[in-house]
Design a protein around this motif. Structure first.
Motif, PDB file in Angstrom:
ATOM      1  N   PRO A 533       0.818  -1.215   0.000  1.00 29.08           N
ATOM      2  CA  PRO A 533       0.000   0.000   0.000  1.00 29.08           C
ATOM      3  C   PRO A 533       0.850   1.264   0.000  1.00 29.08           C
ATOM      4  O   PRO A 533       1.956   1.290   0.548  1.00 29.08           O
ATOM      5  N   VAL A 534       0.334   2.290  -0.632  1.00 29.34           N
ATOM      6  CA  VAL A 534       0.953   3.611  -0.610  1.00 29.34           C
ATOM      7  C   VAL A 534       0.037   4.515   0.206  1.00 29.34           C
ATOM      8  O   VAL A 534      -1.137   4.682  -0.121  1.00 29.34           O
ATOM      9  N   GLU A 535       0.566   5.073   1.272  1.00 26.45           N
ATOM     10  CA  GLU A 535      -0.258   5.911   2.140  1.00 26.45           C
ATOM     11  C   GLU A 535      -0.508   7.270   1.495  1.00 26.45           C
ATOM     12  O   GLU A 535       0.365   7.832   0.841  1.00 26.45           O
ATOM     13  N   VAL A 536      -1.704   7.788   1.698  1.00 28.46           N
ATOM     14  CA  VAL A 536      -2.029   9.145   1.274  1.00 28.46           C
ATOM     15  C   VAL A 536      -2.745   9.838   2.429  1.00 28.46           C
ATOM     16  O   VAL A 536      -3.630   9.257   3.057  1.00 28.46           O
ATOM     17  N   SER A 537      -2.318  11.047   2.736  1.00 28.41           N
ATOM     18  CA  SER A 537      -2.961  11.819   3.792  1.00 28.41           C
ATOM     19  C   SER A 537      -3.282  13.210   3.260  1.00 28.41           C
ATOM     20  O   SER A 537      -2.773  13.622   2.215  1.00 28.41           O
ATOM     21  N   VAL A 538      -4.124  13.908   3.985  1.00 28.00           N
ATOM     22  CA  VAL A 538      -4.414  15.315   3.685  1.00 28.00           C
ATOM     23  C   VAL A 538      -3.931  16.122   4.867  1.00 28.00           C
ATOM     24  O   VAL A 538      -4.255  15.806   6.024  1.00 28.00           O
ATOM     25  N   CYS A 539      -3.126  17.164   4.619  1.00 28.37           N
ATOM     26  CA  CYS A 539      -2.577  17.955   5.718  1.00 28.37           C
ATOM     27  C   CYS A 539      -2.985  19.415   5.652  1.00 28.37           C
ATOM     28  O   CYS A 539      -2.510  20.229   6.450  1.00 28.37           O
ATOM     29  N   GLY A 540      -3.862  19.781   4.722  1.00 29.68           N
ATOM     30  CA  GLY A 540      -4.316  21.159   4.641  1.00 29.68           C
ATOM     31  C   GLY A 540      -5.496  21.419   5.564  1.00 29.68           C
ATOM     32  O   GLY A 540      -5.902  20.567   6.360  1.00 29.68           O
ATOM     33  N   GLU A 541      -6.083  22.622   5.446  1.00 26.73           N
ATOM     34  CA  GLU A 541      -7.178  23.022   6.330  1.00 26.73           C
ATOM     35  C   GLU A 541      -8.368  22.076   6.237  1.00 26.73           C
ATOM     36  O   GLU A 541      -9.099  21.884   7.209  1.00 26.73           O
ATOM     37  N   MET A 542      -8.586  21.466   5.084  1.00 25.58           N
ATOM     38  CA  MET A 542      -9.728  20.564   4.933  1.00 25.58           C
ATOM     39  C   MET A 542      -9.655  19.402   5.919  1.00 25.58           C
ATOM     40  O   MET A 542     -10.687  18.927   6.405  1.00 25.58           O
ATOM     41  N   ALA A 543      -8.451  18.943   6.229  1.00 24.44           N
ATOM     42  CA  ALA A 543      -8.299  17.783   7.114  1.00 24.44           C
ATOM     43  C   ALA A 543      -8.799  18.080   8.514  1.00 24.44           C
ATOM     44  O   ALA A 543      -9.308  17.180   9.193  1.00 24.44           O
ATOM     45  N   GLY A 544      -8.655  19.319   8.972  1.00 23.73           N
ATOM     46  CA  GLY A 544      -9.055  19.667  10.329  1.00 23.73           C
ATOM     47  C   GLY A 544     -10.438  20.264  10.439  1.00 23.73           C
ATOM     48  O   GLY A 544     -10.834  20.704  11.526  1.00 23.73           O
TER      49      GLY A 544
END
Length: 606
Positions: A533-544
């Motif tokens: 698997p290749v991990e993908v995350s969101v770290c911008g304002e949308m994530a919070g």
């Protein structure tokens, strides 16, 4: 305090004036930065720069004026030292860190020399010279594209106002302030170091004319859990001393002189909000799993090693983004060496107690100078700095500096699971050069006999070109992190700092949503041909943003990185969500392009 206490009327905390007629309730709007509601009487602070004297000193007295300036700076340094020494044991870790930032700015050699130049060459008095130099620096910061870095001008302004106050011999925010009933603070700006006043219970919340979600004042407000609204530009001029004010930190709304009905409604909402926040605290040790038992990773965005403590307190499963820019900024010619960087990264690794840490390489360049002097030399003058020599482009333009950072990161990897994140990658050539520099950094450590650990290498997806060429990135990188702030900006060609078009900055634009869904889907599907698997995350304002959580879960996202204060609210949404039911609803959202259709589809997500 960077603004002195000026109550409109007689002295500090004067008794309420008698009113002969009531004005209608007034509503103002700003940027919500810390949740909750506060109700209290307004205490007005005016900026120290509003009454700065401007005059030319007599010929031959320039050196005496310079010594007056130096004496004020020494007084401020002593004040900051006292503030740090007197921090209570339970003060947020950010407090000490931000006091150190202000001390560093106060001691900035270039700023001191430039201010002295105004005195020597133009015979400006010290106050005038300080504000003149601040204007020069402010213009440079206004050109920055990155919101977080652009808002660092607030720290410079706060230091300047401390020095102005020292020059005048006046006091700042009265720490012994007392009054009948609850008080709320209305100010042009508030220095984080002066916010301990809120911890003693004198003020229930605050409003500032300036600032943004990532200003240091906002960060401390969230860590102290103080209802706060910033960027309410007209608040200082429209709110009067002792007005009754409601601060809605959830929506950014201010209500001045509310009617009895509105006041009672908000008192009830205040009680409900407090109960809700207390319930959220119970979720700290609850595993973040959806209703169908899928685990979701909730990570913290941090700016300094001291931010690790509040991240752990909020239940963060690791660090999803450690911004390294502030190790480099305002250093003049004395950039941090390998050992200094290694020490900072090591502190983060040790503080996170074996949890994974993602550290982003320096995201700085033409629009984010290492020092304001860079602008005056013209070295980074471009027509469009947001698209210029920045982030990985800047690092690759200075391979020696880049390898120094990579060596420090590799050494810190001995202490725990470390991921290295590369910002603003867009081209295959940049990927190849980055990999080559990483291999060279390893070889240099081998040659010196220095031990180092394994790192995973990831790319920030914040340029539409990278999102559309995702297979290239999936072949070379171990993980991806989506920087939604820049992705929205570049996709819609909107400068979110430009107030004339900022209303068009829309994370829910169909193009943005479809691009984001495409990134998540392709990354998750890559496991089939990569064999892992290749991990993908969101770290911008949308994530919070808890209102976005169900949407992102329905797209397939299982890793969110945000400010620590937002983790529990997002976790609550995760625990209530069933991705199996959300997925078809999200597909309807992605196929909706008319505003009415899109809003209806989003509403169906709940």
């Amino acid at each position: 305090m960077l603004a002195r206490l000026v109550l409109r009327g007689a002295g500090c905390f004067a008794p309420p004036r008698r009113r002969y007629h009531r004005r209608m309730a007034l509503q103002l709007f700003g940027i919500p930065v810390s949740r909750g509601m506060a109700i209290g009487r307004a205490v007005i602070l005016a900026s120290a720069r509003l009454d700065v004297a401007h005059y030319f000193v007599d010929p031959g007295t320039e050196e005496a004026e310079i010594e007056r300036l130096r004496a004020a700076r020494r007084a401020v340094r002593a004040e900051l030292d006292t503030l740090k020494a007197d921090l209570p044991a339970d003060a947020p870790a950010e407090m000490a860190a931000f006091i150190d930032v202000h001390k560093m700015l106060l001691d900035d050699r270039q700023m001191a020399l430039d201010t002295i130049t105004w005195i020597r060459q133009r015979r400006y008095n010290a106050e005038w010279a300080l504000t003149a130099q601040l204007d020069v620096i402010s213009r440079n910061f206004e050109e920055m594209d990155d919101t977080y870095l652009r808002e660092r001008i607030a720290d410079v302004e706060q230091v300047v106002e401390r020095v102005l106050r020292a020059l005048r011999g006046s006091a700042g925010l009265a720490r012994s302030a007392s009054g009948n009933g609850d008080l709320v603070l209305i100010a042009h700006d508030i220095a984080p170091a002066d916010m301990l006043q809120f911890k003693t219970g004198v003020f229930r919340g605050f409003v500032t004319d300036v600032g943004g979600k990532t200003s240091h004042t906002a960060i401390v407000a969230r860590s102290l859990d103080i209802p706060a609204v910033v960027g309410a530009r007209s608040a200082g001029s429209l709110i009067r001393q002792d007005d009754l004010v409601i601060i809605d930190g959830d929506s950014g709304l201010l209500i001045v002189d509310p009617s009895p009905v509105i006041l009672e409604d908000y008192r009830l909402r205040q009680q409900e909000s407090q109960l809700a926040r207390e319930r959220l605290k119970r979720l700290k040790f609850t595993p973040a799993r959806t209703l169908n038992a899928e685990p979701v990773e909730l990570l913290a965005n941090i700016e300094q090693p001291e931010d690790c403590a509040p991240a752990l307190e909020a239940g963060a499963m690791g660090v999803g983004l450690f911004r390294t820019e502030f190790l480099f900024m305002n250093r003049g010619d004395h950039l941090p060496g390998e050992d200094e960087q290694y020490a900072a990264y090591s502190r983060v690794m040790q503080a996170m107690q074996g949890k994974p840490v993602t550290i982003r390489t320096i995201d700085i360049g033409s629009d984010k100078p290492l020092d304001a002097e860079d602008y005056r030399d013209g070295e980074f003058t471009h027509l469009n700095p947001a698209l210029g020599l920045r982030a990985i482009r800047y690092s690759l333009s200075d391979p020696a500096m880049f390898r120094m950072q990579l060596r420090a990161l590799l050494r810190a990897a001995v202490l725990g699971p470390l991921k290295v994140l590369i910002p603003m990658v867009a081209h295959a050539s940049e990927i190849r050069q980055t990999l080559a520099e990483l291999n060279k950094a390893r070889a240099e450590l081998d040659a010196k006999g220095v031990s180092y650990g394994p790192v995973e290498l990831g790319a920030m997806i914040e340029v539409p070109g990278a999102a559309l060429a995702l297979p290239l990135f999936l072949r070379h990188f171990d993980f991806l992190s989506v920087g939604t702030n820049d992705l929205v900006q570049y996709t819609l060609a909107i400068d979110r700092a430009d107030e004339s078009v900022s209303n068009l900055y829309d994370p829910l634009h169909p193009a943005v949503l479809n691009l984001l869904a495409q990134i998540i889907t392709q990354t998750r599907a890559a496991a089939a041909w990569k064999g892992r698997p290749v991990e993908v995350s969101v770290c911008g304002e949308m994530a919070g943003d808890p209102s976005m959580t169900r949407l992102l879960l329905g797209m397939g996202l299982r890793s969110f990185s945000m400010h620590p204060s937002q983790i529990l609210a997002v976790k609550q949404e995760v625990l209530r969500a069933d991705p199996d039911k959300l997925t078809p609803l999200v597909q309807t959202v992605l196929s909706s392009f008319e505003p009415e259709e899109l809003q209806a589809a989003l509403a169906a997500l709940g």
